[in-house]
Design a protein around this motif. Structure first.
Motif, PDB file in Angstrom:
ATOM      1  N   LYS A 139      -3.955  13.631  -0.689  1.00 25.18           N
ATOM      2  CA  LYS A 139      -3.914  12.194  -0.894  1.00 25.18           C
ATOM      3  C   LYS A 139      -5.330  11.692  -1.123  1.00 25.18           C
ATOM      4  CE  LYS A 139      -0.135  11.138   2.320  1.00 25.18           C
ATOM      5  NZ  LYS A 139       0.187  10.320   3.506  1.00 25.18           N
ATOM      6  N   THR A 140      -5.442  10.598  -1.842  1.00 29.32           N
ATOM      7  CA  THR A 140      -6.754  10.002  -2.054  1.00 29.32           C
ATOM      8  C   THR A 140      -7.191   9.270  -0.784  1.00 29.32           C
ATOM      9  OG1 THR A 140      -5.871   7.914  -2.877  1.00 29.32           O
ATOM     10  CG2 THR A 140      -6.266   9.671  -4.506  1.00 29.32           C
ATOM     11  N   ASP A 185      -2.219   4.349   4.560  1.00 30.59           N
ATOM     12  CA  ASP A 185      -1.362   4.924   5.607  1.00 30.59           C
ATOM     13  C   ASP A 185      -1.822   4.482   6.992  1.00 30.59           C
ATOM     14  OD1 ASP A 185       0.049   6.229   3.636  1.00 30.59           O
ATOM     15  OD2 ASP A 185      -0.712   8.240   4.122  1.00 30.59           O
ATOM     16  N   ILE A 212     -10.319  12.692  -3.218  1.00 28.93           N
ATOM     17  CA  ILE A 212      -9.357  13.289  -2.296  1.00 28.93           C
ATOM     18  C   ILE A 212     -10.151  14.011  -1.208  1.00 28.93           C
ATOM     19  CG2 ILE A 212      -7.488  14.947  -2.042  1.00 28.93           C
ATOM     20  CD1 ILE A 212      -6.920  14.460  -5.053  1.00 28.93           C
ATOM     21  N   GLN A 249      -5.260   6.145  -0.342  1.00 29.57           N
ATOM     22  CA  GLN A 249      -3.922   6.355   0.209  1.00 29.57           C
ATOM     23  C   GLN A 249      -3.967   6.603   1.720  1.00 29.57           C
ATOM     24  OE1 GLN A 249      -2.895   9.569  -2.436  1.00 29.57           O
ATOM     25  NE2 GLN A 249      -1.533   8.267  -3.653  1.00 29.57           N
ATOM     26  N   TRP A 250      -4.967   7.362   2.183  1.00 26.68           N
ATOM     27  CA  TRP A 250      -5.111   7.588   3.623  1.00 26.68           C
ATOM     28  C   TRP A 250      -5.384   6.273   4.355  1.00 26.68           C
ATOM     29  CZ3 TRP A 250      -3.197  11.469   5.986  1.00 26.68           C
ATOM     30  CH2 TRP A 250      -3.180  12.735   5.417  1.00 26.68           C
ATOM     31  N   HIS A 288      -1.731  17.624   7.001  1.00 23.96           N
ATOM     32  CA  HIS A 288      -1.247  17.463   5.629  1.00 23.96           C
ATOM     33  C   HIS A 288      -1.510  18.716   4.796  1.00 23.96           C
ATOM     34  CE1 HIS A 288       0.046  15.107   2.167  1.00 23.96           C
ATOM     35  NE2 HIS A 288      -0.983  15.578   1.499  1.00 23.96           N
TER      36      HIS A 288
END
Length: 191
Positions: free
Chosen positions: A132-133, A140, A62, A136-137, A124
């Motif tokens: 977020k990991t 996105d 993260i 995940q970024w 964020h």
């Protein structure tokens, strides 16, 4: 797989060369494997051998800060120095191992993606304390690319000098930033 010792538990025959003379050492190798179970090993590791065979396991990271060189959430100034080099503040990000880069416009997009990540991290963290990991970024960012194109990297500027890089090259650049600060999740995920 790490070294050849990772194969000890699976090996049918282990031959050791000692002064150019072969010696059969299968029993000793199996004893070593039993003592030091690894990812392909047995119950000593939290990931079972059947799960390890299904794919690559990793511990999610993260990101908490990309550039720790100042209080400005946008990070430092970035300069693309060539196809495989980005100057980020006072440090250089070398992307020589990112063989899929073929144009400097991809490198410019990677530099802008790093700035995008730093700004989104700051936003964020203001809204939610849980992070977020990195995966995940990157997902996105790819979703934003699919919806808005590369304009998402510089929303107030209409630039025509960017080419879309793969998320693997963006991740490679992020992982090479020495000021990157991350925390790790306790659970492992499959890639």
């Amino acid at each position: 797989m790490g070294g050849s010792g990772d194969y000890f538990a699976e090996a049918d025959t282990v031959i050791v060369m000692d002064s150019y003379i072969p010696h059969e050492k299968t029993q000793e190798a199996h004893k070593i494997a039993a003592q030091h179970a690894t990812l392909l090993g047995t119950a000593a590791h939290p990931v079972a051998a059947s799960q390890a065979a299904a794919g690559v396991w990793f511990t999610p990271r993260i990101p908490t800060c990309v550039y720790a060189g100042g209080n400005d959430y946008r990070g430092a100034k970035m300069h693309v120095r060539g196809l495989h080099s980005i100057q980020y503040g006072t440090e250089d990000i070398q992307l020589l191992a990112a063989a899929q880069l073929v144009d400097k416009s991809q490198t410019r997009a990677i530099a802008d993606a790093v700035k995008w990540l730093q700004a989104r991290l700051h936003q964020h963290q203001q809204e939610q304390p849980t992070g977020k990991t990195l995966l995940q970024w990157l997902q996105d960012l790819e979703a934003a690319f699919d919806q808005q194109g590369l304009d998402v990297l510089a929303p107030h500027l209409l630039l025509g000098n960017l080419a879309r890089p793969r998320r693997f090259e963006i991740a490679a650049a992020i992982n090479r930033i020495r000021t990157l600060q991350v925390t790790q999740q306790q659970q492992q995920q499959q890639l």
